[in-house]
Every structure is written in C-alpha cells, then in structure tokens.
Motif scaffolding. Structure first.
Motif, short mmCIF file in Angstrom:
data_model
loop_
_atom_site.label_atom_id
_atom_site.label_comp_id
_atom_site.label_asym_id
_atom_site.label_seq_id
_atom_site.Cartn_x
_atom_site.Cartn_y
_atom_site.Cartn_z
N THR A 9 45.02 67.35 -5.71
CA THR A 9 45.14 65.99 -5.18
C THR A 9 45.47 66.10 -3.70
OG1 THR A 9 45.82 65.14 -7.30
CG2 THR A 9 46.44 63.83 -5.37
N ALA B 121 42.37 62.59 -6.26
CA ALA B 121 42.19 63.75 -7.15
C ALA B 121 40.75 64.21 -6.99
CB ALA B 121 42.47 63.34 -8.59
N GLU C 207 37.42 66.01 -7.76
CA GLU C 207 36.79 66.45 -9.02
C GLU C 207 35.62 67.39 -8.80
OE1 GLU C 207 35.96 62.56 -10.37
OE2 GLU C 207 37.98 62.28 -11.20
N ALA D 98 44.16 58.70 -6.79
CA ALA D 98 45.21 59.15 -7.71
C ALA D 98 46.40 58.23 -7.55
CB ALA D 98 45.61 60.58 -7.37
N HIS E 64 52.69 61.71 -4.66
CA HIS E 64 52.20 63.06 -4.90
C HIS E 64 52.67 63.96 -3.76
CE1 HIS E 64 49.61 62.49 -1.62
NE2 HIS E 64 49.08 63.68 -1.79
#
Ligand code: 5AD
Ligand code: SF4
Length: 473
Positions: A393, A434, A436, A448, A452
């Motif tokens: 992330t 995030a 991918e 996300a 974080h």
C-alpha cells in the motif's frame, strides 16, 4: 478591445524548458496573447530549443522550414505570423539563425525572456530582433507571474526555478555556455511563487535548476540559504504536500539537504543524481570533480537519512577514451547502487566544449552496443523496482482523470503512475492505494482504507521515471 492573439510554443528538452515555456506564456498574456495548440492559426510561434545533445540545430532548421510554409499560408490569408527561436540553440547560434533563416523574426536566449514583449515590438518596427546577451544580475529579470486561471489549468504539480546556470564545466556539456554562470533566486521570490501556486490548488512543487543543489540564495534574514534550508521553509507552506528538486550534482550535496530528507515527510524520497560514468579515469576526463567512490559515499549518506530513498541517474557511454574496462566499471556501479530508473546517452561532441577537441576512440557500433547493455541493465532494475510495489500500500498524489473512463491517475513518491477507479474529487489528495498489478510502467490498484504506514520501502531501489528528460548536473 483587440481580439486575443494566438501563441503556439513548441518546447524541446529539459524540465527547465517546460517551465520557461510557461513563463513565456505568462509574460505574453498581458500583451493579449492566449495559447493555442495549433501552429496554423497562431499569430506567434516560439520554438523553445535544446542544445544538449546531437542534431539539435539541424532539427531547428528543419522545423523552421515547415514553419515557413505555415507563415506563407497565413500571409496568403492576410495574417502575419511571427516566428521566434528561444532556448539554448538560440543562445548558442543566434547570429547564425538570423543569417540562415529569414523566416525568423525574433531570436531570444534563456536569460532574456522578460524582454519578449519589447523584442516583438522591435521586430515589428525594425524587421527582426536578436537578444542573447544579458548581464548575469539580470538573469531573473521580471517575468509576469501566472494568472490564477493559468495555474489551475496546469494542474496540481508545478515546477519552480530556483537556480540557473552551472559553474561545473564538465568537458562534454554546453550548459555552462548556453545557460551561463550559476545564479540563485532570492528566497522571498521563491516563497511568493509557491504561495501563489498553493493558493490556486498546486500541491506538489519541483524546484528546478541546472545544478539545483548548488542553490545559495539570499534569505529573508540577510544570510545565504542552502537548498536544504529553502526546502524546510517551503514545507511550512499550507497546501504543499510534496516537494522535489532536480537536477543535483554529487559534489554539492550539503548536510542540510541530507537533514531535509531526514526531517521533512513532504520531501519525496527520490533523488535524480547523475553520475555519468563509473570509471575514475573517465570521470576525471569529464572534469566531473568526483570519483565513483565519492558518489557511492554520497548515496550512502542519503540512505542513512532515509532508508526508503531511491535514485535515478544520467549516464554517457562512449566518451572519448572509454575502454571496455571503463564501461565495465559503469555497469558495476549500476549493479552496486541499484537504480529506480536512469537516462543513458551516447556521447555526442558539442561544439565549443573541451571534449569536442578530444579524439573520439569509440566507434558508432561500440557505442550502440554499450548503450544497449547499459539500458538493458537499467531496465531490469526499473522493472524489479516496479514489481516490488505489487502487494504493497503506497501513497499516491492524484493528478487528473485518466484516459479510461472512471479512472483517476496519480503518482507515487517515486513518480510511478498509479491508476484507481474513483471519483474526480480525489484529485489533489494524497491517498493510500493498495497496488494490485503492473501494466508496462503503470501501477493499478484500489483506494485503501487509511490509516496506513508511509510508502513502503522497495525491495531494492528501482522505479519508473517520467519521460521528461532532465538537464544539467
Ligand atoms: N553527449 C551525450 N550526453 C550528454 N549529456 C550532456 N551533454 C552530453 C553530450 N555532449 C547528458 C548528460 C547530462 C544529461 C542532461 O545529458 O548525461 O546529465
Ligand atoms: Fe553542469 Fe551538469 Fe553540465 Fe556538468 S553536466 S557542466 S554539472 S550542467
């Protein structure tokens, strides 16, 4: 009121030229000029040229050939199209351009853009105008600030020039001749610019200069400020969430710059630090004023201050006298540092530079072959860097709607483009994404849930860099 006149600027080369083009637009706006993307309906066309590598001036003359056709066509419809040549080719070959290309009305060097309105007036009354020589203290002569609408139209990321020129005199490089001696803008003027940009929605500032970390500008306290001190001041400006700078020279990395990377979360952990070669013999012939080990030590100082920092660089292959052993030292350095990306170029002699008098020893075939090997290594490092982001992330500053409907694109700390499906409301915000997957050089992911951690450190230091070339240092 007179109808607006239309201005078309075609820019080549470095970030400084992109920035200069915007300042020319801003300087001509009070004269009634508005920008157009089409040459054909322009009343004024400016070629903003680059002289750094081969074939620059030939390109200008062939472009001028095309413009002559457009100018004749405009004349047939009773319209006068003015043509100006700006940038480093104008600086280096102004008289030659005037002699060879009658189609040109104005030639203007990078230090004289604030005189553009007078030059156009002079060309109108006297036929043609040339201005490439200016006293150093006039280098940052007044250029009109951008209007709020212009800033908003240009998006959330902006360049700001803080320094111009270079005193390093690498033997291959024209910059000290075309851009002149090093001069720094006073802190107060830079702060004014950044405040105006931030007030109009800009969130990211890239400070630019041919040798940006040689910055030594007059501070509001009467002292000389370094780049590190300037960055600390700019990080306090509300609305500015990201700071970057480019291009740096390894010899001018002061402790205050390292401290800025340690202390300022807004200062992005991504540094363009050209090395040019990994061979001490070649570095000496290039007059780089550092060895490969000096360079490694500078990288270590940055890494000690901020462990998630990544680097990009510039390389020249085939410099006069470069042997296979010298080139192997360059490859070894690249393997050791682990770059997020880099630009590599074949050496080209630039008229007037000391290296142009050196005997060229590397054949065109060898140069091609070395370039392919170096770029292959750099590409593999860049791909590994990008791939290491998948599954993490990372913070993304969102810039604009992407080509695919519903997608918004932004950039990570390392300038990697990142796409998500989201509403346009997120433009201008830094949000965790995030990651991918990776499609060529673009990351794809999903927004996300905050909170974080900070951008996660890559497995090792590689990444994607934007296609805009750099200049200097
Ligand atoms: N030949 C090839 N590359 C050059 N550069 C500058 N001058 C030359 C030249 N004569 C490259 C350097 C510099 C980048 C902006 O352009 O790598 O860092
Ligand atoms: Fe200056 Fe960079 Fe050119 Fe060297 S390569 S002379 S440091 S601009």
């Amino acid at each position: 009121m007179n109808p607006p006149r239309k201005l078309h600027i075609k820019s080549y080369g470095c970030q400084m030229n992109v920035y200069d083009a915007q300042r020319m637009v801003d300087t001509l706006a009070p004269e009634g000029f508005v920008e157009t993307s089409s040459v054909d309906d322009a009343d004024l066309v400016i070629l903003n040229t680059c002289h750094i590598r081969e074939k620059a001036s030939e390109k200008v003359y062939s472009e001028l050939g095309r413009l002559r056709v457009a100018k004749d066509e405009a004349a047939r419809h009773g319209r006068h199209m003015s043509i100006a040549v700006a940038g480093c080719v104008a600086q280096a070959e102004g008289n030659e351009i005037i002699r060879r290309a009658p189609v040109v009305d104005v030639v203007v060097g990078p230090q004289s853009y604030h005189h553009l309105p007078q030059l156009l007036a002079r060309a109108k009354s006297h036929g043609r105008a040339l201005e490439t020589e200016f006293p150093v203290d006039d280098k940052f002569g007044f250029l009109a600030p951008p209007k709020p609408e212009a800033i908003r139209a240009r998006g959330i990321s902006s360049f700001v020039t803080v320094q111009e020129g270079c005193d390093k005199f690498c033997t291959f490089c024209v910059v000290p001749y075309t851009r002149g001696a090093e001069v720094s803008r006073p802190v107060a003027r830079i702060v004014d610019d950044v405040l105006r940009l931030a007030d109009n929605g800009v969130r990211e500032i890239t400070l630019i200069g041919q040798n940006v970390n040689a910055y030594h500008g007059e501070g509001p306290d009467g002292r000389t400020w370094s780049l590190g001190t300037l960055l600390h001041r700019l990080a306090d400006i509300p609305g500015i969430v990201r700071l970057r700078y480019s291009t740096s020279h390894p010899r001018d990395v002061e402790e205050s710059l390292i401290a800025a990377h340690r202390d300022l979360p807004a200062l992005m952990p991504f540094v363009h630090l050209p090395v040019q070669s990994g061979s001490d013999r070649i570095l000496a012939a290039m007059n780089r004023k550092h060895t490969a080990d000096d360079y490694r030590r500078v990288i270590d100082r940055f890494r000690a201050a901020r462990q998630d920092i990544a680097f990009s660089s510039d390389f020249i292959v085939g410099f006069p006298g470069e042997t296979e052993e010298d080139f192997a030292a360059t490859l070894a350095l690249v393997r050791q540092i682990g770059y997020a990306g880099a630009y590599s170029f074949k050496y080209s002699p630039r008229p007037g530079t000391p290296a142009a008098d050196m005997r060229e020893t590397v054949s065109a075939g060898e140069m091609d072959e070395r370039l392919v090997r170096l770029q292959g290594l750099i590409d593999s490092q860049q791909s590994a860097f990008n791939a290491a982001t998948i599954g993490n992330t990372v913070d993304v500053l969102f810039e604009r709607a992407a080509r695919n409907p519903g997608q918004i694109v932004g950039r990570t700390a390392y300038l990697q483009p990142a796409h998500v499906m989201a509403s346009v409301d997120i433009i201008g915000q830094v949000l965790p994404v995030a990651i991918e997957s990776l499609e060529r050089y673009s990351l794809l992911g999903e927004l996300a849930d905050p909170p974080h951690a900070r951008p996660s450190p890559p497995a090792f230091s590689q990444m994607t860099i934007s296609s805009q070339t750099t200049t200097g240092a």
